[in-house]
Design an enzyme around this catalytic site. Sequence first.
Site, mmCIF file in Angstrom:
data_model
loop_
_atom_site.group_PDB
_atom_site.id
_atom_site.type_symbol
_atom_site.label_atom_id
_atom_site.label_comp_id
_atom_site.label_asym_id
_atom_site.label_seq_id
_atom_site.Cartn_x
_atom_site.Cartn_y
_atom_site.Cartn_z
ATOM 1 N N SER A 138 47.626 39.396 46.716
ATOM 2 C CA SER A 138 47.429 38.119 47.407
ATOM 3 C C SER A 138 45.979 37.641 47.214
ATOM 4 O O SER A 138 45.077 38.443 46.927
ATOM 5 C CB SER A 138 47.731 38.300 48.898
ATOM 6 O OG SER A 138 46.929 39.347 49.405
ATOM 7 N N CYS A 179 55.147 35.603 41.915
ATOM 8 C CA CYS A 179 53.942 34.783 41.880
ATOM 9 C C CYS A 179 54.165 33.535 41.033
ATOM 10 O O CYS A 179 53.395 32.594 41.101
ATOM 11 C CB CYS A 179 52.780 35.575 41.317
ATOM 12 S SG CYS A 179 53.068 36.056 39.618
HETATM 13 P P1 NAD Z 1 48.784 42.524 48.647
HETATM 14 O O1 NAD Z 1 47.560 41.729 48.391
HETATM 15 O O2 NAD Z 1 49.190 42.777 50.057
HETATM 16 O O3 NAD Z 1 48.668 43.980 47.959
HETATM 17 C C1 NAD Z 1 48.301 44.111 46.616
HETATM 18 C C2 NAD Z 1 47.633 45.484 46.432
HETATM 19 O O4 NAD Z 1 46.450 45.537 47.250
HETATM 20 C C3 NAD Z 1 48.524 46.646 46.880
HETATM 21 O O5 NAD Z 1 48.365 47.702 45.972
HETATM 22 C C4 NAD Z 1 47.984 46.978 48.257
HETATM 23 O O6 NAD Z 1 48.139 48.345 48.584
HETATM 24 C C5 NAD Z 1 46.514 46.637 48.149
HETATM 25 N N1 NAD Z 1 45.944 46.181 49.424
HETATM 26 C C6 NAD Z 1 46.602 45.653 50.481
HETATM 27 N N2 NAD Z 1 45.731 45.347 51.460
HETATM 28 C C7 NAD Z 1 44.500 45.671 51.014
HETATM 29 C C8 NAD Z 1 43.189 45.576 51.572
HETATM 30 N N3 NAD Z 1 42.985 45.077 52.792
HETATM 31 N N4 NAD Z 1 42.147 45.999 50.820
HETATM 32 C C9 NAD Z 1 42.346 46.486 49.582
HETATM 33 N N5 NAD Z 1 43.571 46.594 49.001
HETATM 34 C C10 NAD Z 1 44.627 46.197 49.712
HETATM 35 O O7 NAD Z 1 49.966 41.811 47.834
HETATM 36 P P2 NAD Z 1 51.509 42.127 47.882
HETATM 37 O O8 NAD Z 1 52.068 41.630 49.170
HETATM 38 O O9 NAD Z 1 51.772 43.526 47.494
HETATM 39 O O10 NAD Z 1 52.034 41.213 46.682
HETATM 40 C C11 NAD Z 1 52.324 39.849 46.816
HETATM 41 C C12 NAD Z 1 51.142 38.992 46.448
HETATM 42 O O11 NAD Z 1 50.753 39.252 45.099
HETATM 43 C C13 NAD Z 1 51.466 37.505 46.482
HETATM 44 O O12 NAD Z 1 50.364 36.837 47.019
HETATM 45 C C14 NAD Z 1 51.666 37.144 45.024
HETATM 46 O O13 NAD Z 1 51.440 35.794 44.698
HETATM 47 C C15 NAD Z 1 50.664 38.029 44.374
HETATM 48 N N6 NAD Z 1 50.978 38.229 42.968
HETATM 49 C C16 NAD Z 1 50.229 37.570 42.054
HETATM 50 C C17 NAD Z 1 50.517 37.706 40.715
HETATM 51 C C18 NAD Z 1 49.710 36.973 39.679
HETATM 52 O O14 NAD Z 1 49.903 37.246 38.520
HETATM 53 N N7 NAD Z 1 48.818 36.082 40.050
HETATM 54 C C19 NAD Z 1 51.573 38.526 40.306
HETATM 55 C C20 NAD Z 1 52.311 39.199 41.268
HETATM 56 C C21 NAD Z 1 52.005 39.040 42.612
#
Ligand code: NAD
Length: 495
Positions: free
Chosen positions: A225, A280
């Site tokens: 995210s 995404c």
């Molecule tokens: P997220 O941001 O919650 O988690 C992503 C990763 O970060 C995970 O491995 C998680 O364990 C870690 N994480 C979570 N909280 C954290 C913190 N406070 N500090 C450090 N690391 C942390 O995302 P999600 O819910 O797993 O995935 C969905 C999101 O990913 C959506 O916003 C989507 O748009 C995005 N996404 C973007 C793309 C792209 O190519 N731009 C592709 C796929 C998903």
Amino acid sequence: MSIGHFIDGKRVGGTSERRADVFDPATGRRTAEVELASTADVDVAVQAAARAARAWRDASLARRSAVLFAFRELVHARRDRLAEVITAEHGKVLADAAGEVQRGLEVIEYACGLPSALRGAFSENVSTEVDSYTIRQPLGVVAVISPFNFPVMVPLWFVPVAVACGNAVVLKPSEKDPSAALLLAEWFAEAGLPDGVLNVVNGDKQAVDALLEHPEVRAVSFVGSTPIARYVYQRGTAAGKRVQALGGAKNHMVVLPDADLDLAADAAVNAGFGSAGERCMAISVLVAVQPVADALVERIAQRVRSLRTGDGRRGCDMGPLVTAAHEAKVRAYVDAGVAAGAVPVVDGRDVTPDGDPDGFWLGPTLFDRVTPDMSIYTDEIFGPVLSVVRVGSYDEAVELVNASPYGNGTAIFTNDGGAARRYQHEVEVGMVGINVPIPVPMAYHSFGGWKSSLFGDLHAHGEDGVRFFTRGKVVTSRWLDPRHGGVNLGFPTQT
Ligand code: NAD
């Protein structure tokens, strides 16, 4: 069942007492618990990678390619197994999970041919009897941190390219669906990848922070995210690392009045509700340029009403959301949309799923007459909610899209080549589809958005991926003969 890590060629448990639950989203049942790595666990993985990186950087290109070819064969032969694992922990329907595996395979195939992308350039006689050439070398240990929504494809955007470039990797998958990454690591080992070149640590923020701070980690590829991507970019670069952090999205699909409305409606439904909107590159906003809105909304609604929501193993069109908490969050957005005055043409809160009643269900929701001040428009919902915004002209449509803080993907539907060309030129978005609703680039191009959808300079895979996982070196060489003697303190120039 307890899910641990994969370090130095084998599955291991860590030292941490912390755990997270893993669910089958279609039944709501807890199927496993995953270890959440401590800083010390991450250090063990990084040290293993650092040891392995020293030999792997010297492995010949032929040897590295051979491992990638063997890995490709294993993943291809076992793609159904991988799809089942994705569906069991993520919830997306099996056909969609198989599509994800296919897109991951394409990056492995690209990485099989990486020696050609790693070729340097050679200039003979840049000065008299002096040659100059460029080479690209691996960075050492790199970290890949991936989101829940593509537990196979996103790790495969980075890992094969990083490994083929001669790096060692520590992969931290999402704690919501951790099993697929462990299988990939085991299969890579089976394909001949030396121990320690690919390690998987499961975990949460603590593991991410440990990777961002570890002095042996040279680069971080993050996908998730936007707030976390921004944080990872800032903290990682402050610690001196190379970082590419791909963030969230709010993708608009513009439909011009001359478009084929049936094709546009099919595309909007596929891109809006595939994977329950947890992509995404999902289309979450449909920009209807008048006078098409009524006819388009009617066509989309007809299709949405016929979608079957249910267990991904039963041939349904759309599966559950990933967790109960996420379902509650998306449901709250639907409530907020209704309260703000948007018209719920199809309301997913009433869905009767073909599946266990305890699953994390929310049916597809179509909102009409959405305005840019509503939270269903401004926020990334990441669920099966498609918002229709009505605008009066092409110019208004472009202005709306460009005002978004996100810039991941967009699409335009039209039969007017001039309008499409103008859109591709004017729109401030990294990936553009022309009559293609989900324009995910092939592996030999690069994937990435603009603005708050990507922090860093280089995109994933393709040429950008190779540049990200290598650093350039330029060599200037002269093979001495006695004529080259003599002292000269002047700055070297060509002669
Ligand atoms: P997220 O941001 O919650 O988690 C992503 C990763 O970060 C995970 O491995 C998680 O364990 C870690 N994480 C979570 N909280 C954290 C913190 N406070 N500090 C450090 N690391 C942390 O995302 P999600 O819910 O797993 O995935 C969905 C999101 O990913 C959506 O916003 C989507 O748009 C995005 N996404 C973007 C793309 C792209 O190519 N731009 C592709 C796929 C998903």
